[in-house]
Design a protein around this motif. Structure first.
Motif, PDB file in Angstrom:
ATOM      1  N   PHE A  86       5.876   1.936   5.251  1.00  0.00           N
ATOM      2  CA  PHE A  86       7.175   2.530   5.534  1.00  0.00           C
ATOM      3  C   PHE A  86       7.722   2.022   6.863  1.00  0.00           C
ATOM      4  O   PHE A  86       8.898   1.643   6.965  1.00  0.00           O
ATOM      5  N   SER A  87       6.878   2.010   7.891  1.00  0.00           N
ATOM      6  CA  SER A  87       7.308   1.549   9.210  1.00  0.00           C
ATOM      7  C   SER A  87       7.772   0.095   9.158  1.00  0.00           C
ATOM      8  O   SER A  87       8.774  -0.274   9.782  1.00  0.00           O
ATOM      9  N   GLU A  88       7.051  -0.740   8.411  1.00  0.00           N
ATOM     10  CA  GLU A  88       7.443  -2.144   8.291  1.00  0.00           C
ATOM     11  C   GLU A  88       8.778  -2.291   7.576  1.00  0.00           C
ATOM     12  O   GLU A  88       9.598  -3.152   7.947  1.00  0.00           O
ATOM     13  N   ALA A  89       9.020  -1.477   6.564  1.00  0.00           N
ATOM     14  CA  ALA A  89      10.300  -1.541   5.861  1.00  0.00           C
ATOM     15  C   ALA A  89      11.445  -1.145   6.791  1.00  0.00           C
ATOM     16  O   ALA A  89      12.506  -1.783   6.799  1.00  0.00           O
ATOM     17  N   GLN A 110       0.859  -1.180   0.000  1.00  0.00           N
ATOM     18  CA  GLN A 110       0.000   0.000   0.000  1.00  0.00           C
ATOM     19  C   GLN A 110       0.904   1.241   0.000  1.00  0.00           C
ATOM     20  O   GLN A 110       1.527   1.549   1.021  1.00  0.00           O
ATOM     21  N   PHE A 111       0.962   1.936  -1.136  1.00  0.00           N
ATOM     22  CA  PHE A 111       1.947   2.998  -1.317  1.00  0.00           C
ATOM     23  C   PHE A 111       1.346   4.337  -1.724  1.00  0.00           C
ATOM     24  O   PHE A 111       2.086   5.276  -2.001  1.00  0.00           O
ATOM     25  N   GLU A 112       0.035   4.421  -1.782  1.00  0.00           N
ATOM     26  CA  GLU A 112      -0.604   5.723  -1.965  1.00  0.00           C
ATOM     27  C   GLU A 112      -0.313   6.584  -0.742  1.00  0.00           C
ATOM     28  O   GLU A 112       0.010   6.065   0.336  1.00  0.00           O
ATOM     29  N   LYS A 113      -0.433   7.898  -0.884  1.00  0.00           N
ATOM     30  CA  LYS A 113      -0.123   8.799   0.224  1.00  0.00           C
ATOM     31  C   LYS A 113      -1.312   8.866   1.188  1.00  0.00           C
ATOM     32  O   LYS A 113      -2.141   9.770   1.120  1.00  0.00           O
ATOM     33  N   TYR A 114      -1.393   7.877   2.060  1.00  0.00           N
ATOM     34  CA  TYR A 114      -2.438   7.778   3.086  1.00  0.00           C
ATOM     35  C   TYR A 114      -1.878   6.934   4.215  1.00  0.00           C
ATOM     36  O   TYR A 114      -0.692   6.601   4.233  1.00  0.00           O
ATOM     37  N   GLU A 115      -2.702   6.563   5.188  1.00  0.00           N
ATOM     38  CA  GLU A 115      -2.206   5.861   6.371  1.00  0.00           C
ATOM     39  C   GLU A 115      -1.482   4.561   6.030  1.00  0.00           C
ATOM     40  O   GLU A 115      -0.535   4.161   6.710  1.00  0.00           O
ATOM     41  N   GLY A 116      -1.924   3.898   4.975  1.00  0.00           N
ATOM     42  CA  GLY A 116      -1.264   2.654   4.585  1.00  0.00           C
ATOM     43  C   GLY A 116       0.203   2.830   4.256  1.00  0.00           C
ATOM     44  O   GLY A 116       1.009   1.910   4.444  1.00  0.00           O
ATOM     45  N   LEU A 127      14.613  11.263   4.669  1.00  0.00           N
ATOM     46  CA  LEU A 127      14.753  10.852   6.067  1.00  0.00           C
ATOM     47  C   LEU A 127      15.261  11.994   6.939  1.00  0.00           C
ATOM     48  O   LEU A 127      14.842  12.127   8.099  1.00  0.00           O
ATOM     49  N   ALA A 128      16.142  12.815   6.414  1.00  0.00           N
ATOM     50  CA  ALA A 128      16.619  13.966   7.178  1.00  0.00           C
ATOM     51  C   ALA A 128      15.476  14.942   7.438  1.00  0.00           C
ATOM     52  O   ALA A 128      15.312  15.453   8.556  1.00  0.00           O
ATOM     53  N   ASP A 129      14.661  15.204   6.406  1.00  0.00           N
ATOM     54  CA  ASP A 129      13.516  16.095   6.566  1.00  0.00           C
ATOM     55  C   ASP A 129      12.497  15.499   7.540  1.00  0.00           C
ATOM     56  O   ASP A 129      11.924  16.216   8.371  1.00  0.00           O
ATOM     57  N   LEU A 130      12.289  14.196   7.435  1.00  0.00           N
ATOM     58  CA  LEU A 130      11.327  13.535   8.321  1.00  0.00           C
ATOM     59  C   LEU A 130      11.799  13.588   9.766  1.00  0.00           C
ATOM     60  O   LEU A 130      11.004  13.859  10.686  1.00  0.00           O
ATOM     61  N   GLN A 131      13.069  13.346   9.998  1.00  0.00           N
ATOM     62  CA  GLN A 131      13.621  13.406  11.357  1.00  0.00           C
ATOM     63  C   GLN A 131      13.388  14.787  11.974  1.00  0.00           C
ATOM     64  O   GLN A 131      12.941  14.908  13.118  1.00  0.00           O
ATOM     65  N   VAL A 146       3.487  13.748   7.914  1.00  0.00           N
ATOM     66  CA  VAL A 146       4.862  14.040   7.498  1.00  0.00           C
ATOM     67  C   VAL A 146       5.594  12.761   7.100  1.00  0.00           C
ATOM     68  O   VAL A 146       6.481  12.795   6.230  1.00  0.00           O
ATOM     69  N   ILE A 147       5.243  11.637   7.730  1.00  0.00           N
ATOM     70  CA  ILE A 147       5.818  10.356   7.296  1.00  0.00           C
ATOM     71  C   ILE A 147       5.398  10.065   5.860  1.00  0.00           C
ATOM     72  O   ILE A 147       6.216   9.721   4.993  1.00  0.00           O
ATOM     73  N   GLN A 148       4.100  10.201   5.599  1.00  0.00           N
ATOM     74  CA  GLN A 148       3.582   9.935   4.256  1.00  0.00           C
ATOM     75  C   GLN A 148       4.208  10.885   3.224  1.00  0.00           C
ATOM     76  O   GLN A 148       4.613  10.458   2.134  1.00  0.00           O
ATOM     77  N   GLU A 149       4.284  12.142   3.562  1.00  0.00           N
ATOM     78  CA  GLU A 149       4.805  13.143   2.635  1.00  0.00           C
ATOM     79  C   GLU A 149       6.231  12.817   2.204  1.00  0.00           C
ATOM     80  O   GLU A 149       6.563  12.852   1.004  1.00  0.00           O
ATOM     81  N   ASN A 150       7.074  12.481   3.169  1.00  0.00           N
ATOM     82  CA  ASN A 150       8.478  12.251   2.837  1.00  0.00           C
ATOM     83  C   ASN A 150       8.713  10.876   2.217  1.00  0.00           C
ATOM     84  O   ASN A 150       9.530  10.749   1.291  1.00  0.00           O
ATOM     85  N   ALA A 151       8.022   9.851   2.701  1.00  0.00           N
ATOM     86  CA  ALA A 151       8.171   8.530   2.087  1.00  0.00           C
ATOM     87  C   ALA A 151       7.661   8.546   0.646  1.00  0.00           C
ATOM     88  O   ALA A 151       8.295   7.977  -0.259  1.00  0.00           O
ATOM     89  N   TYR A 152       6.541   9.193   0.431  1.00  0.00           N
ATOM     90  CA  TYR A 152       5.956   9.274  -0.918  1.00  0.00           C
ATOM     91  C   TYR A 152       6.892  10.007  -1.878  1.00  0.00           C
ATOM     92  O   TYR A 152       7.084   9.590  -3.022  1.00  0.00           O
ATOM     93  N   ALA A 153       7.488  11.096  -1.393  1.00  0.00           N
ATOM     94  CA  ALA A 153       8.422  11.853  -2.236  1.00  0.00           C
ATOM     95  C   ALA A 153       9.618  10.991  -2.635  1.00  0.00           C
ATOM     96  O   ALA A 153      10.104  11.058  -3.777  1.00  0.00           O
TER      97      ALA A 153
END
Length: 429
Positions: free
Chosen positions: A208-211, A197-203, A415-419, A396-403
């Motif tokens: 990302f967390s699982e990876a 599940q890679f759309e920009k939503y909770e999934g 990851l730097a921006d997310l941190q 912010v997790i979704q925004e940066n992972a999606y980008a």
């Protein structure tokens, strides 16, 4: 590391004055003092595609004519559900009584005193899978009772793996190698390897967390601080990025939510999918809606650096702090989380139980062979960050992972921006 991390998140990610003006201790020292009143109540939950909740409410209402429950069905979108519940709380409305909360909302709702503390001795918590109870606790106080859980599993085409002489993979590298064998088969023409599940939503927060966890990293460290700008987190994110770049993950999976993932697997477009247990009942249907009935099986999630780690999903039932007839609400929660109702949720919606006895029941295992695997997935799962500002954190997790997945940012920059943003949101440097 994972167990210490889970316990640390529960113990350390608590509120501070800098985070919210509503923070503080529980509204009462004795939970029972706030749980008075009997009469009609409401039960509020997201869209119920399987029609389970109305049946539970009907069974309750038949046995309790003077304490009727009215079911209020919200949107199918988790974000919309949360927003409606938050709005109800902010206006101190008594329209909502029992709230079906995603387990990552517990901290926010408890810290803001939008839900009422519950007595630990009323619900038989010792019978629940321990990780599910942890998600309903805030500052060592109980604010919900787990009604469903969720642990991800790897769905795979057993027929194609058998023909290729392959076994379910334990790592991403093994999955890539297995796909090379399977996709070379004539029967696999036009198929892709893996979808999540890679759309920009909770999934995407979940995937990302699982990876990250599957690469030996953590979204937060054992002290509860954001910990995503690390070599381990980079390795996890890079696995997803490279998956898209190489074609291991099909390009259109960037738009996938749960429904699209399920459809791709059932239509025979992918060999592997990461999915929750409710995909099982859909894929196994023999009414013509699934092209993989009798052809698939499930296995533990593969990880980047070893065995995979599921994000812990699920819901708990809580009581609005502004509701009337809370004594009735307590009894309804006990009824709705009882073994009979959990079996109904499993039978009709493939919703993961929270009671250990259901997983260990030989009759249920015969009916649902994946239950032992699912229980292990849930027992070893990691919660998403339990922070007060979870809505902003997941954004912010979704925004940066999606980008990063779209190639708009390098994984290092993402990851730097997310941190930096998570440190701002949590006040943890």
């Amino acid at each position: 590391m994972r167990q210490r991390n889970r316990l640390a998140i529960a113990a350390v990610l608590t509120c501070t004055a800098a985070l919210t003006a509503g923070c503080g201790g529980a509204a009462t020292d004795e939970p029972s003092a706030a749980l008075e009143g009997r009469g009609p109540i409401t039960y509020v939950a997201g869209k119920d595609e399987e029609g389970v909740n109305p049946k539970i409410v009907e069974a309750w209402n038949q046995a309790h004519p003077d304490e009727q429950v009215r079911f209020i069905e919200l949107s199918s979108s988790a974000d919309d559900q949360r927003q409606q519940m938050v709005q109800n709380a902010q206006t101190k409305s008594d329209a909502f009584t029992v709230l079906d909360l995603d387990n990552v909302w517990t901290t926010e709702f408890a810290a803001n005193r939008w839900i009422t503390e519950l007595p630990r001795d009323r619900f038989g918590l010792e019978k629940f899978v321990p990780t599910t109870v942890e998600t309903s606790v805030y500052r060592d106080r109980l604010y919900g009772v787990p009604t469903t859980s969720d642990g991800a599993m790897l769905y795979f085409r057993q027929d194609l793996l058998a023909k290729a002489g392959a076994k379910p993979p334990a790592t991403w590298d093994e999955m890539r190698q297995t796909c090379e064998k399977v996709l070379a088969l004539p029967e696999a023409a036009g198929m892709s390897c893996f979808a999540g599940q890679f759309e920009k939503y909770e999934g995407l927060t979940v995937n990302f967390s699982e990876a990250v966890h599957g690469a030996g990293g953590a979204v937060t460290d054992p002290e509860g601080k954001p910990h995503v700008n690390t070599p381990e987190a980079k390795r996890g994110l890079d696995a997803l990025v490279e998956g898209f770049r190489s074609g291991m993950i099909p390009r259109d999976a960037i738009t996938f939510k749960e429904t699209e993932t399920r459809r791709a697997f059932m239509d025979g477009k992918v060999v592997f999918t990461r999915a929750w247990p409710n995909q099982y009942s859909h894929a196994a249907k023999t009414d013509g809606s699934s092209g993989v009935a009798g052809k698939f099986d499930v296995a533990p999630l593969p990880g980047v650096a070893g065995p995979g780690v599921s994000s812990l999903g699920g819901h708990s039932l809580a009581i609005s702090a502004f509701a009337k007839n809370k004594a009735t609400a307590v009894d309804f929660i006990k009824f709705a989380t009882a073994p009979e109702q959990q079996r109904l949720r499993l039978d009709q919606g493939s919703l993961a139980p929270t009671l250990g006895e259901i997983y260990d029941d030989p009759a249920m295992q015969a009916k649902y062979p994946y239950l032992p695997l699912l229980k292990k997935s849930i027992e070893g799962a990691e919660p998403r960050p339990r922070v007060i500002k979870y809505g902003e954190a997941t954004d912010v997790i979704q925004e940066n992972a999606y980008a990063a997945l779209r190639g708009e940012k390098s994984s290092d920059q993402a990851l730097a921006d997310l941190q930096a943003r998570l440190q701002e949101l949590t006040g943890q440097q």
